[in-house]
Design a protein around this motif. Structure first.
Motif, PDB file in Angstrom:
ATOM      1  N   TYR A  59      15.980   5.447  -5.637  1.00 40.40           N
ATOM      2  CA  TYR A  59      15.101   6.699  -5.483  1.00 40.40           C
ATOM      3  C   TYR A  59      15.119   6.793  -3.817  1.00 40.40           C
ATOM      4  CZ  TYR A  59      12.484   4.995  -9.524  1.00 40.40           C
ATOM      5  OH  TYR A  59      12.195   4.614 -10.648  1.00 40.40           O
ATOM      6  N   ASN A  60      15.383   8.285  -3.592  1.00 43.22           N
ATOM      7  CA  ASN A  60      15.394   8.982  -2.339  1.00 43.22           C
ATOM      8  C   ASN A  60      14.244   9.332  -1.731  1.00 43.22           C
ATOM      9  OD1 ASN A  60      15.999  10.379   0.260  1.00 43.22           O
ATOM     10  ND2 ASN A  60      17.514  11.807  -0.962  1.00 43.22           N
ATOM     11  N   SER A  61      13.587   8.765  -0.844  1.00 42.73           N
ATOM     12  CA  SER A  61      12.212   8.884  -0.367  1.00 42.73           C
ATOM     13  C   SER A  61      12.222  10.262   0.368  1.00 42.73           C
ATOM     14  CB  SER A  61      11.668   7.676   0.475  1.00 42.73           C
ATOM     15  OG  SER A  61      12.387   7.827   1.786  1.00 42.73           O
TER      16      SER A  61
ATOM     17  N   ILE B  18       4.536   4.825  -3.071  1.00 43.23           N
ATOM     18  CA  ILE B  18       3.614   3.434  -3.547  1.00 43.23           C
ATOM     19  C   ILE B  18       3.475   3.321  -4.755  1.00 43.23           C
ATOM     20  CG2 ILE B  18       1.490   2.658  -3.299  1.00 43.23           C
ATOM     21  CD1 ILE B  18       2.506   2.486  -0.720  1.00 43.23           C
ATOM     22  N   GLU B  19       3.442   4.054  -5.722  1.00 41.47           N
ATOM     23  CA  GLU B  19       3.299   4.065  -7.107  1.00 41.47           C
ATOM     24  C   GLU B  19       4.864   3.536  -7.597  1.00 41.47           C
ATOM     25  OE1 GLU B  19       2.812   6.969 -11.243  1.00 41.47           O
ATOM     26  OE2 GLU B  19       2.963   7.721  -9.236  1.00 41.47           O
ATOM     27  N   ILE B  20       5.867   3.918  -7.114  1.00 38.84           N
ATOM     28  CA  ILE B  20       6.876   3.080  -7.538  1.00 38.84           C
ATOM     29  C   ILE B  20       7.212   1.713  -7.222  1.00 38.84           C
ATOM     30  CG2 ILE B  20       9.729   3.250  -7.296  1.00 38.84           C
ATOM     31  CD1 ILE B  20       9.322   6.331  -6.728  1.00 38.84           C
TER      32      ILE B  20
ATOM     33  N   GLN C 263       2.525   2.395   4.861  1.00 38.87           N
ATOM     34  CA  GLN C 263       2.741   1.791   3.265  1.00 38.87           C
ATOM     35  C   GLN C 263       2.357   0.309   3.329  1.00 38.87           C
ATOM     36  OE1 GLN C 263       7.027   2.837   2.382  1.00 38.87           O
ATOM     37  NE2 GLN C 263       6.942   3.568   4.567  1.00 38.87           N
ATOM     38  N   MET C 264       2.436  -0.488   4.296  1.00 34.32           N
ATOM     39  CA  MET C 264       1.980  -1.991   4.254  1.00 34.32           C
ATOM     40  C   MET C 264       0.333  -2.069   4.074  1.00 34.32           C
ATOM     41  SD  MET C 264       4.835  -3.860   6.827  1.00 34.32           S
ATOM     42  CE  MET C 264       4.139  -2.804   8.319  1.00 34.32           C
ATOM     43  N   ASP C 265      -0.226  -1.111   4.694  1.00 32.19           N
ATOM     44  CA  ASP C 265      -1.597  -1.100   4.684  1.00 32.19           C
ATOM     45  C   ASP C 265      -2.266  -0.885   3.361  1.00 32.19           C
ATOM     46  OD1 ASP C 265      -2.050  -1.947   7.339  1.00 32.19           O
ATOM     47  OD2 ASP C 265      -2.569   0.199   7.938  1.00 32.19           O
TER      48      ASP C 265
ATOM     49  N   TYR D  62      -3.582  -3.515  -2.604  1.00 32.84           N
ATOM     50  CA  TYR D  62      -3.246  -4.107  -3.900  1.00 32.84           C
ATOM     51  C   TYR D  62      -2.915  -5.489  -4.183  1.00 32.84           C
ATOM     52  CZ  TYR D  62      -2.183   0.763  -5.575  1.00 32.84           C
ATOM     53  OH  TYR D  62      -2.538   2.205  -5.991  1.00 32.84           O
ATOM     54  N   GLY D  63      -2.831  -6.069  -2.645  1.00 28.57           N
ATOM     55  CA  GLY D  63      -2.799  -7.619  -2.819  1.00 28.57           C
ATOM     56  C   GLY D  63      -1.253  -7.999  -2.988  1.00 28.57           C
ATOM     57  N   ILE D  64      -0.270  -6.849  -2.534  1.00 26.09           N
ATOM     58  CA  ILE D  64       1.335  -7.322  -2.793  1.00 26.09           C
ATOM     59  C   ILE D  64       1.961  -7.498  -1.600  1.00 26.09           C
ATOM     60  CG2 ILE D  64       3.479  -6.087  -3.321  1.00 26.09           C
ATOM     61  CD1 ILE D  64       1.545  -4.136  -5.171  1.00 26.09           C
ATOM     62  N   GLU D  65       2.677  -8.798  -2.000  1.00 24.82           N
ATOM     63  CA  GLU D  65       3.293  -9.340  -0.547  1.00 24.82           C
ATOM     64  C   GLU D  65       4.558  -8.360  -0.412  1.00 24.82           C
ATOM     65  OE1 GLU D  65       5.306 -13.803   0.453  1.00 24.82           O
ATOM     66  OE2 GLU D  65       4.553 -13.233  -1.661  1.00 24.82           O
ATOM     67  N   TYR D  66       4.912  -8.498   1.022  1.00 23.81           N
ATOM     68  CA  TYR D  66       5.968  -7.831   1.430  1.00 23.81           C
ATOM     69  C   TYR D  66       6.594  -8.430   2.693  1.00 23.81           C
ATOM     70  CZ  TYR D  66       2.247  -6.022   4.307  1.00 23.81           C
ATOM     71  OH  TYR D  66       0.965  -6.022   5.213  1.00 23.81           O
ATOM     72  N   GLU D  67       7.729  -8.094   3.147  1.00 22.46           N
ATOM     73  CA  GLU D  67       8.237  -8.753   4.265  1.00 22.46           C
ATOM     74  C   GLU D  67       8.965  -7.537   5.109  1.00 22.46           C
ATOM     75  OE1 GLU D  67      12.005 -11.597   5.096  1.00 22.46           O
ATOM     76  OE2 GLU D  67      10.761 -12.019   3.455  1.00 22.46           O
ATOM     77  N   VAL D  68       9.304  -7.641   6.230  1.00 24.88           N
ATOM     78  CA  VAL D  68       9.865  -6.774   7.132  1.00 24.88           C
ATOM     79  C   VAL D  68      11.382  -7.479   7.672  1.00 24.88           C
ATOM     80  CG1 VAL D  68       9.948  -5.168   9.061  1.00 24.88           C
ATOM     81  CG2 VAL D  68       7.800  -5.627   7.576  1.00 24.88           C
ATOM     82  N   ILE D  69      12.324  -6.555   7.265  1.00 30.79           N
ATOM     83  CA  ILE D  69      13.732  -7.107   7.943  1.00 30.79           C
ATOM     84  C   ILE D  69      14.050  -6.049   9.009  1.00 30.79           C
ATOM     85  CG2 ILE D  69      16.057  -7.646   7.426  1.00 30.79           C
ATOM     86  CD1 ILE D  69      15.008  -8.127   4.830  1.00 30.79           C
ATOM     87  N   PRO D  70      14.146  -6.577  10.402  1.00 31.42           N
ATOM     88  CA  PRO D  70      14.339  -5.701  11.342  1.00 31.42           C
ATOM     89  C   PRO D  70      16.005  -5.012  11.366  1.00 31.42           C
ATOM     90  CG  PRO D  70      14.565  -7.880  12.126  1.00 31.42           C
ATOM     91  CD  PRO D  70      13.937  -8.129  10.851  1.00 31.42           C
ATOM     92  N   GLY D  71      16.069  -4.124  12.104  1.00 34.25           N
ATOM     93  CA  GLY D  71      17.427  -3.351  12.027  1.00 34.25           C
ATOM     94  C   GLY D  71      17.886  -2.961  13.497  1.00 34.25           C
TER      95      GLY D  71
END
Length: 255
Positions: free
Chosen positions: A53-55, A64-66, A94-96, A101-110
């Motif tokens: 998907y192209n945001s 968020i829905e996707i 997006q993280m907030d 939703y109680g969904i786990e996420y991780e950030v990978i720096p660039g």
């Protein structure tokens, strides 16, 4: 349950994504990438069958829905941002929402574009006796800037500056910088740092506006300003490698 990975894709060169970021892209079942700034080549390593998907054509709610739907179906999601998402990346919002939703996420720096711009110019922001501070900022546009962080206020520090998202207002940038920097201050504009069509314009506050217009640069560019850009900058050498300097790993030579 799988989780979502916010990945800094780097400034543009497909080889400047981190090894970890690329690994997650390869493994992801769903990839949402910022197509207006992230080259398609960065995600060309995706596995067969991955949903792409192209945001750039999506709004926040659609993104968020996707992501939520994918995680509910135990799919690994790579949310690919340009540069490093912590700088003008719009990933906090997006993280907030994902937290609700109680969904786990991780950030990978660039690698941020301001670092890529310095690399292509072969300059160092933090030269001893010249500057030990880097200010990353932007001029107010559709997104407001707090009054206490106005460009003219920040310019009073005469630090090394990286100005994002502002090249289309270069004359206004120069006007505000001149409140504190002299006309002869070196300044560089780097468009699409690390891309194959990268463009560099060098000058001073006196002439950079005209040069940028002649080069037809009006977006996707970093503005770097400060004495660190000088060709013959009179800076002190690092103490770290000074043969007379003693530190934890080396005993210095006595003068």
């Amino acid at each position: 349950m799988e989780k979502i990975y916010f990945i800094g894709a780097g400034p543009g060169d497909p080889e400047l994504i981190t090894i970890k970021g690329q690994r997650i892209v390869k493994e992801a079942d769903v990839i949402i990438y910022a197509g207006s700034l992230v080259p398609k080549e960065v995600i060309d390593c995706h596995k067969d069958g991955a949903e792409i998907y192209n945001s750039a054509v999506l709004n926040l709610e659609e993104v968020i829905e996707i992501m939520v739907e994918a995680v509910k179906n135990n799919k690994k999601v790579a949310r690919v941002h340009t540069g490093d998402p912590a700088i003008f990346g719009a990933h906090r919002e997006q993280m907030d929402i994902l937290d609700t939703y109680g969904i786990e996420y991780e950030v990978i720096p660039g690698v941020s574009s301001f670092l890529a711009a310095a690399a292509t110019l072969k300059k160092e922001f933090t030269l001893p006796d010249i500057s030990q501070t880097i200010i990353c900022t932007r001029l107010e546009g559709r997104t407001p800037v707090p009054e206490k962080e106005s460009l003219e206020s920040l310019a009073s520090h005469r630090a090394s500056m990286a100005i994002f998202l502002s090249v289309q207002m270069i004359d206004e940038v120069v006007k505000k910088l001149l409140k504190h920097y002299p006309l002869t201050t070196p300044i560089a504009v780097v468009q699409r740092a690390s891309w194959e069509d990268e463009k560099i314009v060098l000058g001073t506050l006196e002439n950079i506006g005209e040069k940028v217009k002649e080069a037809k640069i009006n977006k996707t560019a970093q503005i770097l300003v400060g004495d660190f850009l000088g060709e013959k900058t009179n800076y002190s050498k690092s103490k770290l490698y000074d043969k007379y300097f003693t530190h934890e790993y080396r005993t210095g030579i006595k003068k």
